[in-house]
Design a protein around this motif. Structure first.
Motif, PDB file in Angstrom:
ATOM      1  N   VAL A 100       0.875  -1.174   0.000  1.00 15.64           N
ATOM      2  CA  VAL A 100       0.000   0.000   0.000  1.00 15.64           C
ATOM      3  C   VAL A 100       0.909   1.220   0.000  1.00 15.64           C
ATOM      4  CG1 VAL A 100      -1.767   1.321   1.224  1.00 15.64           C
ATOM      5  CG2 VAL A 100      -1.826  -1.188   1.274  1.00 15.64           C
ATOM      6  N   THR A 101       0.668   2.141  -0.914  1.00 17.17           N
ATOM      7  CA  THR A 101       1.468   3.359  -0.992  1.00 17.17           C
ATOM      8  C   THR A 101       0.575   4.587  -0.854  1.00 17.17           C
ATOM      9  OG1 THR A 101       1.283   3.371  -3.412  1.00 17.17           O
ATOM     10  CG2 THR A 101       3.232   2.295  -2.456  1.00 17.17           C
ATOM     11  N   TYR A 102       1.198   5.699  -0.486  1.00 23.35           N
ATOM     12  CA  TYR A 102       0.454   6.953  -0.348  1.00 23.35           C
ATOM     13  C   TYR A 102       0.569   7.768  -1.625  1.00 23.35           C
ATOM     14  CZ  TYR A 102      -0.699  11.716   1.053  1.00 23.35           C
ATOM     15  OH  TYR A 102      -1.240  12.975   1.122  1.00 23.35           O
ATOM     16  N   VAL A 103      -0.558   8.291  -2.064  1.00 25.36           N
ATOM     17  CA  VAL A 103      -0.596   9.212  -3.200  1.00 25.36           C
ATOM     18  C   VAL A 103      -1.136  10.545  -2.700  1.00 25.36           C
ATOM     19  CG1 VAL A 103      -1.629   9.722  -5.444  1.00 25.36           C
ATOM     20  CG2 VAL A 103      -0.940   7.371  -4.883  1.00 25.36           C
ATOM     21  N   ASP A 104      -0.344  11.594  -2.843  1.00 27.24           N
ATOM     22  CA  ASP A 104      -0.765  12.925  -2.424  1.00 27.24           C
ATOM     23  C   ASP A 104      -1.607  13.553  -3.526  1.00 27.24           C
ATOM     24  OD1 ASP A 104      -0.892  15.125  -0.688  1.00 27.24           O
ATOM     25  OD2 ASP A 104       0.738  16.122  -1.764  1.00 27.24           O
ATOM     26  N   VAL A 105      -2.885  13.804  -3.227  1.00 23.43           N
ATOM     27  CA  VAL A 105      -3.832  14.291  -4.225  1.00 23.43           C
ATOM     28  C   VAL A 105      -4.023  15.799  -4.046  1.00 23.43           C
ATOM     29  CG1 VAL A 105      -6.163  14.022  -5.146  1.00 23.43           C
ATOM     30  CG2 VAL A 105      -5.018  12.081  -4.081  1.00 23.43           C
ATOM     31  N   PRO A 106      -4.074  16.573  -5.116  1.00 28.46           N
ATOM     32  CA  PRO A 106      -4.380  17.999  -4.976  1.00 28.46           C
ATOM     33  C   PRO A 106      -5.702  18.193  -4.250  1.00 28.46           C
ATOM     34  CG  PRO A 106      -3.641  17.514  -7.206  1.00 28.46           C
ATOM     35  CD  PRO A 106      -3.813  16.201  -6.521  1.00 28.46           C
ATOM     36  N   PRO A 107      -5.777  19.129  -3.291  1.00 33.40           N
ATOM     37  CA  PRO A 107      -6.977  19.275  -2.461  1.00 33.40           C
ATOM     38  C   PRO A 107      -8.262  19.454  -3.251  1.00 33.40           C
ATOM     39  CG  PRO A 107      -5.182  20.573  -1.562  1.00 33.40           C
ATOM     40  CD  PRO A 107      -4.711  20.047  -2.874  1.00 33.40           C
ATOM     41  N   GLU A 108      -8.253  20.311  -4.261  1.00 34.29           N
ATOM     42  CA  GLU A 108      -9.475  20.576  -5.011  1.00 34.29           C
ATOM     43  C   GLU A 108      -9.953  19.328  -5.746  1.00 34.29           C
ATOM     44  OE1 GLU A 108      -6.643  22.231  -5.296  1.00 34.29           O
ATOM     45  OE2 GLU A 108      -7.064  24.155  -4.325  1.00 34.29           O
ATOM     46  N   LYS A 109      -9.013  18.579  -6.295  1.00 35.14           N
ATOM     47  CA  LYS A 109      -9.360  17.346  -7.008  1.00 35.14           C
ATOM     48  C   LYS A 109      -9.950  16.329  -6.034  1.00 35.14           C
ATOM     49  CE  LYS A 109      -7.100  13.581  -9.585  1.00 35.14           C
ATOM     50  NZ  LYS A 109      -7.983  13.552 -10.762  1.00 35.14           N
ATOM     51  N   TRP A 110      -9.325  16.203  -4.859  1.00 34.58           N
ATOM     52  CA  TRP A 110      -9.800  15.231  -3.861  1.00 34.58           C
ATOM     53  C   TRP A 110     -11.199  15.590  -3.372  1.00 34.58           C
ATOM     54  CZ3 TRP A 110     -10.686  15.847   1.529  1.00 34.58           C
ATOM     55  CH2 TRP A 110     -10.912  14.646   2.222  1.00 34.58           C
ATOM     56  N   GLU A 111     -11.428  16.867  -3.084  1.00 38.91           N
ATOM     57  CA  GLU A 111     -12.746  17.276  -2.592  1.00 38.91           C
ATOM     58  C   GLU A 111     -13.821  17.037  -3.642  1.00 38.91           C
ATOM     59  OE1 GLU A 111     -12.900  21.178  -0.868  1.00 38.91           O
ATOM     60  OE2 GLU A 111     -10.949  20.932   0.112  1.00 38.91           O
ATOM     61  N   ALA A 112     -13.512  17.297  -4.901  1.00 41.41           N
ATOM     62  CA  ALA A 112     -14.518  17.172  -5.961  1.00 41.41           C
ATOM     63  C   ALA A 112     -14.753  15.728  -6.373  1.00 41.41           C
ATOM     64  CB  ALA A 112     -14.099  18.003  -7.169  1.00 41.41           C
ATOM     65  N   GLU A 113     -13.708  14.915  -6.374  1.00 38.56           N
ATOM     66  CA  GLU A 113     -13.830  13.574  -6.942  1.00 38.56           C
ATOM     67  C   GLU A 113     -13.931  12.460  -5.913  1.00 38.56           C
ATOM     68  OE1 GLU A 113     -10.708  12.895  -9.733  1.00 38.56           O
ATOM     69  OE2 GLU A 113     -11.169  14.688 -10.924  1.00 38.56           O
ATOM     70  N   ALA A 114     -13.431  12.681  -4.712  1.00 41.27           N
ATOM     71  CA  ALA A 114     -13.470  11.631  -3.691  1.00 41.27           C
ATOM     72  C   ALA A 114     -14.432  11.972  -2.571  1.00 41.27           C
ATOM     73  CB  ALA A 114     -12.071  11.383  -3.126  1.00 41.27           C
ATOM     74  N   LEU A 115     -14.214  13.101  -1.928  1.00 46.17           N
ATOM     75  CA  LEU A 115     -15.037  13.457  -0.774  1.00 46.17           C
ATOM     76  C   LEU A 115     -16.496  13.658  -1.167  1.00 46.17           C
ATOM     77  CD1 LEU A 115     -15.161  14.085   2.233  1.00 46.17           C
ATOM     78  CD2 LEU A 115     -14.520  16.448   1.701  1.00 46.17           C
ATOM     79  N   ALA A 116     -16.736  14.331  -2.284  1.00 44.73           N
ATOM     80  CA  ALA A 116     -18.112  14.610  -2.699  1.00 44.73           C
ATOM     81  C   ALA A 116     -18.905  13.344  -2.973  1.00 44.73           C
ATOM     82  CB  ALA A 116     -18.108  15.510  -3.937  1.00 44.73           C
ATOM     83  N   LYS A 117     -18.218  12.264  -3.374  1.00 40.43           N
ATOM     84  CA  LYS A 117     -18.909  11.018  -3.709  1.00 40.43           C
ATOM     85  C   LYS A 117     -19.397  10.262  -2.479  1.00 40.43           C
ATOM     86  CE  LYS A 117     -16.517  10.249  -8.096  1.00 40.43           C
ATOM     87  NZ  LYS A 117     -15.586   9.366  -8.840  1.00 40.43           N
ATOM     88  N   VAL A 118     -18.903  10.620  -1.305  1.00 39.89           N
ATOM     89  CA  VAL A 118     -19.309   9.920  -0.085  1.00 39.89           C
ATOM     90  C   VAL A 118     -20.755  10.232   0.266  1.00 39.89           C
ATOM     91  CG1 VAL A 118     -18.776   9.567   2.374  1.00 39.89           C
ATOM     92  CG2 VAL A 118     -16.925   9.906   0.732  1.00 39.89           C
ATOM     93  N   GLY A 119     -21.238  11.407  -0.146  1.00 40.38           N
ATOM     94  CA  GLY A 119     -22.629  11.777   0.106  1.00 40.38           C
ATOM     95  C   GLY A 119     -22.894  12.258   1.518  1.00 40.38           C
ATOM     96  N   LEU A 120     -21.935  12.970   2.106  1.00 44.91           N
ATOM     97  CA  LEU A 120     -22.092  13.468   3.466  1.00 44.91           C
ATOM     98  C   LEU A 120     -22.895  14.759   3.492  1.00 44.91           C
ATOM     99  CD1 LEU A 120     -18.378  12.966   4.574  1.00 44.91           C
ATOM    100  CD2 LEU A 120     -20.329  11.547   5.246  1.00 44.91           C
ATOM    101  N   PRO A 121     -23.564  15.074   4.619  1.00 46.69           N
ATOM    102  CA  PRO A 121     -24.210  16.381   4.744  1.00 46.69           C
ATOM    103  C   PRO A 121     -23.173  17.499   4.585  1.00 46.69           C
ATOM    104  CG  PRO A 121     -24.897  14.902   6.517  1.00 46.69           C
ATOM    105  CD  PRO A 121     -23.769  14.220   5.803  1.00 46.69           C
ATOM    106  N   PRO A 122     -23.571  18.662   4.073  1.00 49.88           N
ATOM    107  CA  PRO A 122     -22.604  19.739   3.814  1.00 49.88           C
ATOM    108  C   PRO A 122     -21.761  20.115   5.021  1.00 49.88           C
ATOM    109  CG  PRO A 122     -24.709  20.241   2.789  1.00 49.88           C
ATOM    110  CD  PRO A 122     -24.928  19.006   3.595  1.00 49.88           C
TER     111      PRO A 122
END
Length: 301
Positions: A230-252
């Motif tokens: 398992v390796t770590y990949v550092d993702v740009p914050p804006e990309k992570w928020e739009a493509e990963a975090l947003a898909k979780v479906g959490l309340p704002p």
């Protein structure tokens, strides 16, 4: 007068459920206050808990739930109502005057905050204010301040998704270090205090894992636990928020809180260690590797 050691726990899940398991093993009576009389409530009754219906933001239901209670655990899921609930509990408990302990689940970020700091999340600000309310109330309070939970989606569902897809943990943490703590370890601390609160009144306990690691070190602990690279990949914050975090479906409110947690990790605000788990319980907090190994099937799918 309250003469029993009856403990009030709000909600049927999270840290509170684990606290109940520890208290039940020590024959400490527990009353849960839940919002709905559902299957989870029925299960708690089957396990020996008393269950009442109520809401931390409604004073009349808090007052009813506190009848005969000498100790209370205060916690909520991440919610914009956190400060309201804390104020309701403090005012009702103060009027009743029967608690010999109020154990407040706060956040370790509070230790770095001031009355005017602005870099933290709205949820973290609510925790800071709630601590002020409890302290001003004059109630016998113990503050428990865990750092980021190992059980947080950052280290569980989000990590599991990318580990299964491509063997990576993809987060926007940069070179920041972190020392996450398991819910079970936090529950052990809370249960220990609730079982015998007198020595702890007025204390603040900060809880972390046993060591602080950067994300490459964290990935190596995952590798050892899972028996695969398992390796770590550092993702740009804006990309992570739009493509990963947003898909979780959490309340704002929750989504923004987690996004700020990620930023604070990049700023190295989570590079801290504390011995609160060991000091209170006599047993050290579990490591990242131990936590992941116990959930191997979850991470590997």
């Amino acid at each position: 007068m309250v003469t029993s050691n009856l403990v009030l726990i709000p909600g049927a899940g999270g840290v509170g459920r684990s606290v109940f398991e520890y208290l039940r093993a020590q024959d400490v009576p527990v009353r849960f206050m839940v919002r709905s009389d559902d299957e989870r409530a029925a299960e708690l009754r089957r396990l020996g808990a008393e269950v009442v219906i109520g809401d931390l933001t409604r004073p009349e239901t808090v007052a009813a739930a506190l009848q005969g209670v000498s100790r209370m655990y205060f916690a909520m899921p991440v919610s914009p109502d956190h400060l309201l609930a804390a104020t309701v509990v403090a005012s009702v408990a103060r009027e009743y005057g029967q608690l010999d302990a109020l154990v407040d689940l706060s956040q370790m970020t509070v230790s770095q905050m001031t009355a005017t700091s602005t870099s933290e999340s709205h949820q973290q600000r609510l925790h800071w204010l709630a601590e002020q309310v409890f302290d001003w109330s004059g109630l016998p309070v113990v503050h428990i301040r865990p750092t980021s939970f190992l059980d947080n989606p950052l280290f569980t569902s989000l990590a599991a998704r990318t580990i299964q897809e491509n063997g990576t943990i993809a987060l926007p943490f940069g070179t920041g270090r972190t020392s996450p703590v398991a819910v079970d370890d936090v529950a052990r601390v809370v249960a220990t205090v609730l079982r015998d609160p007198a020595p702890h009144i007025g204390q603040v306990y900060e809880l972390t894992g046993p060591r602080s690691v950067d994300m490459n070190e964290l990935a190596r602990e995952f590798s050892h636990a899972l028996g695969r690279p398992v390796t770590y990949v550092d993702v740009p914050p804006e990309k992570w928020e739009a493509e990963a975090l947003a898909k979780v479906g959490l309340p704002p409110h929750v989504e923004r809180h987690i996004a700020v947690m990620a930023r604070l990790h990049r700023e190295n605000r989570y590079d801290r260690t504390a011995d609160g788990v060991q000091r209170v319980t006599g047993t050290p907090a579990q490591s990242i590797e131990e936590f992941v190994a116990a959930r191997r099937d979850f991470y590997l799918g």
